[in-house]
Design a protein around this motif. Structure first.
Motif, PDB file in Angstrom:
ATOM      1  N   GLN A 142       4.976   6.622  -0.134  1.00 32.25           N
ATOM      2  CA  GLN A 142       5.970   5.608   0.186  1.00 32.25           C
ATOM      3  C   GLN A 142       5.297   4.234   0.199  1.00 32.25           C
ATOM      4  OE1 GLN A 142       8.190   6.203   3.800  1.00 32.25           O
ATOM      5  NE2 GLN A 142       9.138   4.175   3.727  1.00 32.25           N
ATOM      6  N   LYS A 143       5.980   3.253  -0.360  1.00 34.92           N
ATOM      7  CA  LYS A 143       5.426   1.908  -0.433  1.00 34.92           C
ATOM      8  C   LYS A 143       5.646   1.157   0.880  1.00 34.92           C
ATOM      9  CE  LYS A 143       6.156   1.429  -5.435  1.00 34.92           C
ATOM     10  NZ  LYS A 143       6.848   0.670  -6.504  1.00 34.92           N
ATOM     11  N   TRP A 144       4.598   0.490   1.358  1.00 35.85           N
ATOM     12  CA  TRP A 144       4.670  -0.358   2.539  1.00 35.85           C
ATOM     13  C   TRP A 144       4.155  -1.747   2.157  1.00 35.85           C
ATOM     14  CZ3 TRP A 144       7.207   0.964   6.840  1.00 35.85           C
ATOM     15  CH2 TRP A 144       7.455   2.316   7.064  1.00 35.85           C
ATOM     16  N   TYR A 145       5.064  -2.721   2.162  1.00 33.72           N
ATOM     17  CA  TYR A 145       4.718  -4.083   1.753  1.00 33.72           C
ATOM     18  C   TYR A 145       4.075  -4.842   2.910  1.00 33.72           C
ATOM     19  CZ  TYR A 145       7.575  -3.321  -2.407  1.00 33.72           C
ATOM     20  OH  TYR A 145       8.086  -2.829  -3.586  1.00 33.72           O
ATOM     21  N   ILE A 146       3.015  -5.574   2.595  1.00 36.40           N
ATOM     22  CA  ILE A 146       2.366  -6.417   3.599  1.00 36.40           C
ATOM     23  C   ILE A 146       3.189  -7.697   3.741  1.00 36.40           C
ATOM     24  CG2 ILE A 146       0.266  -7.674   4.207  1.00 36.40           C
ATOM     25  CD1 ILE A 146      -1.307  -5.673   2.517  1.00 36.40           C
ATOM     26  N   LEU A 147       3.713  -7.939   4.932  1.00 35.11           N
ATOM     27  CA  LEU A 147       4.597  -9.084   5.161  1.00 35.11           C
ATOM     28  C   LEU A 147       3.829 -10.307   5.662  1.00 35.11           C
ATOM     29  CD1 LEU A 147       7.588  -7.164   6.780  1.00 35.11           C
ATOM     30  CD2 LEU A 147       7.317  -7.870   4.396  1.00 35.11           C
ATOM     31  N   TYR A 148       3.112 -10.152   6.764  1.00 34.72           N
ATOM     32  CA  TYR A 148       2.301 -11.249   7.299  1.00 34.72           C
ATOM     33  C   TYR A 148       1.451 -10.730   8.454  1.00 34.72           C
ATOM     34  CZ  TYR A 148       6.101 -11.363  10.757  1.00 34.72           C
ATOM     35  OH  TYR A 148       7.036 -11.017  11.694  1.00 34.72           O
ATOM     36  N   SER A 149       0.466 -11.546   8.845  1.00 38.29           N
ATOM     37  CA  SER A 149      -0.386 -11.189   9.973  1.00 38.29           C
ATOM     38  C   SER A 149       0.310 -11.545  11.279  1.00 38.29           C
ATOM     39  CB  SER A 149      -1.721 -11.932   9.895  1.00 38.29           C
ATOM     40  OG  SER A 149      -2.511 -11.430   8.845  1.00 38.29           O
ATOM     41  N   ILE A 150       0.269 -10.626  12.227  1.00 38.51           N
ATOM     42  CA  ILE A 150       0.808 -10.901  13.564  1.00 38.51           C
ATOM     43  C   ILE A 150      -0.219 -11.679  14.378  1.00 38.51           C
ATOM     44  CG2 ILE A 150       1.654  -9.853  15.701  1.00 38.51           C
ATOM     45  CD1 ILE A 150       2.651  -7.515  13.998  1.00 38.51           C
ATOM     46  N   ASN A 173       9.193  -1.692   4.530  1.00 39.73           N
ATOM     47  CA  ASN A 173       9.510  -0.892   3.347  1.00 39.73           C
ATOM     48  C   ASN A 173      10.178  -1.711   2.236  1.00 39.73           C
ATOM     49  OD1 ASN A 173      11.877  -1.253   4.805  1.00 39.73           O
ATOM     50  ND2 ASN A 173      12.724   0.745   4.269  1.00 39.73           N
ATOM     51  N   LYS A 174      10.340  -3.029   2.469  1.00 46.12           N
ATOM     52  CA  LYS A 174      10.835  -3.949   1.444  1.00 46.12           C
ATOM     53  C   LYS A 174       9.910  -5.171   1.410  1.00 46.12           C
ATOM     54  CE  LYS A 174      14.558  -1.603   0.332  1.00 46.12           C
ATOM     55  NZ  LYS A 174      14.758  -1.003  -1.002  1.00 46.12           N
ATOM     56  N   HIS A 175       9.995  -5.953   0.320  1.00 44.44           N
ATOM     57  CA  HIS A 175       9.069  -7.078   0.165  1.00 44.44           C
ATOM     58  C   HIS A 175       9.426  -8.272   1.026  1.00 44.44           C
ATOM     59  CE1 HIS A 175      12.229  -8.152  -2.757  1.00 44.44           C
ATOM     60  NE2 HIS A 175      11.839  -9.403  -2.559  1.00 44.44           N
ATOM     61  N   ILE A 194       0.863  -1.177   0.000  1.00 44.98           N
ATOM     62  CA  ILE A 194       0.000   0.000   0.000  1.00 44.98           C
ATOM     63  C   ILE A 194       0.901   1.229   0.000  1.00 44.98           C
ATOM     64  CG2 ILE A 194      -1.870  -1.186   1.223  1.00 44.98           C
ATOM     65  CD1 ILE A 194      -0.967   0.316   3.763  1.00 44.98           C
ATOM     66  N   GLU A 195       0.356   2.379  -0.317  1.00 40.82           N
ATOM     67  CA  GLU A 195       1.114   3.625  -0.287  1.00 40.82           C
ATOM     68  C   GLU A 195       0.531   4.541   0.783  1.00 40.82           C
ATOM     69  OE1 GLU A 195       1.126   5.341  -4.178  1.00 40.82           O
ATOM     70  OE2 GLU A 195       2.706   4.018  -4.913  1.00 40.82           O
ATOM     71  N   ASP A 196       1.442   5.202   1.525  1.00 46.00           N
ATOM     72  CA  ASP A 196       0.965   6.148   2.531  1.00 46.00           C
ATOM     73  C   ASP A 196       0.758   7.526   1.902  1.00 46.00           C
ATOM     74  OD1 ASP A 196       3.500   7.207   2.178  1.00 46.00           O
ATOM     75  OD2 ASP A 196       4.300   6.431   4.059  1.00 46.00           O
ATOM     76  N   GLU A 197       0.519   8.525   2.754  1.00 47.86           N
ATOM     77  CA  GLU A 197       0.240   9.871   2.248  1.00 47.86           C
ATOM     78  C   GLU A 197       1.417  10.459   1.475  1.00 47.86           C
ATOM     79  OE1 GLU A 197       0.051   8.875   5.321  1.00 47.86           O
ATOM     80  OE2 GLU A 197      -2.096   8.851   5.824  1.00 47.86           O
ATOM     81  N   LYS A 198       2.649  10.010   1.796  1.00 44.05           N
ATOM     82  CA  LYS A 198       3.842  10.511   1.126  1.00 44.05           C
ATOM     83  C   LYS A 198       4.218   9.654  -0.087  1.00 44.05           C
ATOM     84  CE  LYS A 198       5.743  12.378   5.430  1.00 44.05           C
ATOM     85  NZ  LYS A 198       6.894  12.343   6.374  1.00 44.05           N
ATOM     86  N   THR A 221      -8.487   0.545   1.242  1.00 43.56           N
ATOM     87  CA  THR A 221      -7.175   1.064   0.841  1.00 43.56           C
ATOM     88  C   THR A 221      -6.710   0.317  -0.403  1.00 43.56           C
ATOM     89  OG1 THR A 221      -6.568   1.547   3.130  1.00 43.56           O
ATOM     90  CG2 THR A 221      -4.772   1.402   1.531  1.00 43.56           C
ATOM     91  N   PRO A 222      -6.363   1.022  -1.481  1.00 39.13           N
ATOM     92  CA  PRO A 222      -5.889   0.325  -2.688  1.00 39.13           C
ATOM     93  C   PRO A 222      -4.636  -0.499  -2.395  1.00 39.13           C
ATOM     94  CG  PRO A 222      -6.416   2.617  -3.174  1.00 39.13           C
ATOM     95  CD  PRO A 222      -6.455   2.487  -1.685  1.00 39.13           C
ATOM     96  N   ILE A 223      -4.655  -1.743  -2.788  1.00 39.56           N
ATOM     97  CA  ILE A 223      -3.516  -2.643  -2.588  1.00 39.56           C
ATOM     98  C   ILE A 223      -2.942  -3.013  -3.945  1.00 39.56           C
ATOM     99  CG2 ILE A 223      -2.777  -4.889  -1.700  1.00 39.56           C
ATOM    100  CD1 ILE A 223      -4.954  -4.714   0.371  1.00 39.56           C
ATOM    101  N   GLU A 224      -1.673  -2.709  -4.131  1.00 41.81           N
ATOM    102  CA  GLU A 224      -0.997  -2.972  -5.406  1.00 41.81           C
ATOM    103  C   GLU A 224      -0.248  -4.298  -5.337  1.00 41.81           C
ATOM    104  OE1 GLU A 224      -1.280  -1.076  -8.052  1.00 41.81           O
ATOM    105  OE2 GLU A 224      -2.328   0.609  -7.108  1.00 41.81           O
TER     106      GLU A 224
END
Length: 244
Positions: A197-205, A214-216, A191-195, A235-238
């Protein structure tokens, strides 16, 4: 100790770990729902489930190579040199050198080689020939030992297990090759934040929160953050293709 006794001892040693692995997979993963999930849903599974998925994928890749190598060995039995032949050392050394060079190229060196389709084709072709010849020699040696024993289903089952263990490293060995030729079907989601910046979804806690970086891959991340899953709603997920 003859071959039958040796295989029996090996089977006894492996029986409990194999059963424990099967129990772990069935307990922590729901196979039908997991493998039918899309890439976004997979990234919302727990760390344990993602690890289990990688284990199952590795096992399936190993079985695929067994299916390829076993008949190939019977087809090439008459022309494959013996495992103690100088030819064996040549293919191991040549294949090892090429594999090492590919790893170095993947790290960013020799960019001209990586950009050349001809060079990449030659490197990968020679390496795969070395890999297949090495393993067909190994399979041939084991099959010759097996044929010297009295055949029964027990011997066949244990021998398949031993060949499976010999073949297990192949998926690991091929990871740099896959990266080298950019042959991967794995995807990461972000997903991308307001700036922007890309935030990769890693896993569920847990059931409520998810870890982002910030990396895959987590090991590559210099920044991570925790979000509630409900914050991802609307939230758009790429999705982006990533190397292994």
């Amino acid at each position: 100790m003859d071959l039958d006794q040796a295989l029996n001892e090996l089977f006894k040693l492996l029986k409990i770990p194999v059963l424990a692995c099967i129990f772990f997979i069935l307990k922590n993963i729901k196979p039908v729902s997991f493998f039918s999930a899309n890439v976004v849903e997979q990234r919302l599974f727990s760390k344990e489930q993602l690890f289990g998925f990688k284990v199952i994928k590795h096992i399936l890749n190993t079985l695929f190579w067994m299916i390829v190598l076993y008949p190939a060995t019977f087809y090439l039995r008459g022309i494959i040199p013996g495992p103690n032949d100088l030819f064996s050392y040549v293919i191991v050394i040549l294949g090892g050198i090429i594999w090492g060079v590919i790893v170095i190229i993947n790290e960013g060196s020799f960019s001209k080689i990586k950009s050349s389709r001809l060079c990449k084709g030659i490197f990968v072709t020679v390496f795969m020939v070395c890999l297949i010849l090495f393993y067909t020699q190994l399979y041939n040696f084991f099959i010759d030992s097996l044929l010297s024993e009295e055949f029964n289903l027990k011997i066949l089952g244990i021998s398949m297990l031993v060949l499976f263990l010999f073949t297990l490293p192949i998926p690991f060995i091929l990871i740099p090759i896959s990266k080298f030729i950019k042959w991967s079907n794995e995807q990461s989601v972000y997903i991308e934040d307001e700036k922007k910046q890309k935030w990769y979804i890693l896993y569920s806690i847990n059931k409520e929160t998810v870890l982002l970086g910030n990396k895959h891959e987590q090991r590559l991340c210099s920044k991570t953050m925790i979000k509630r899953k409900e914050e991802l709603y609307n939230t758009p997920i790429e999705m982006v293709k990533t190397d292994n």
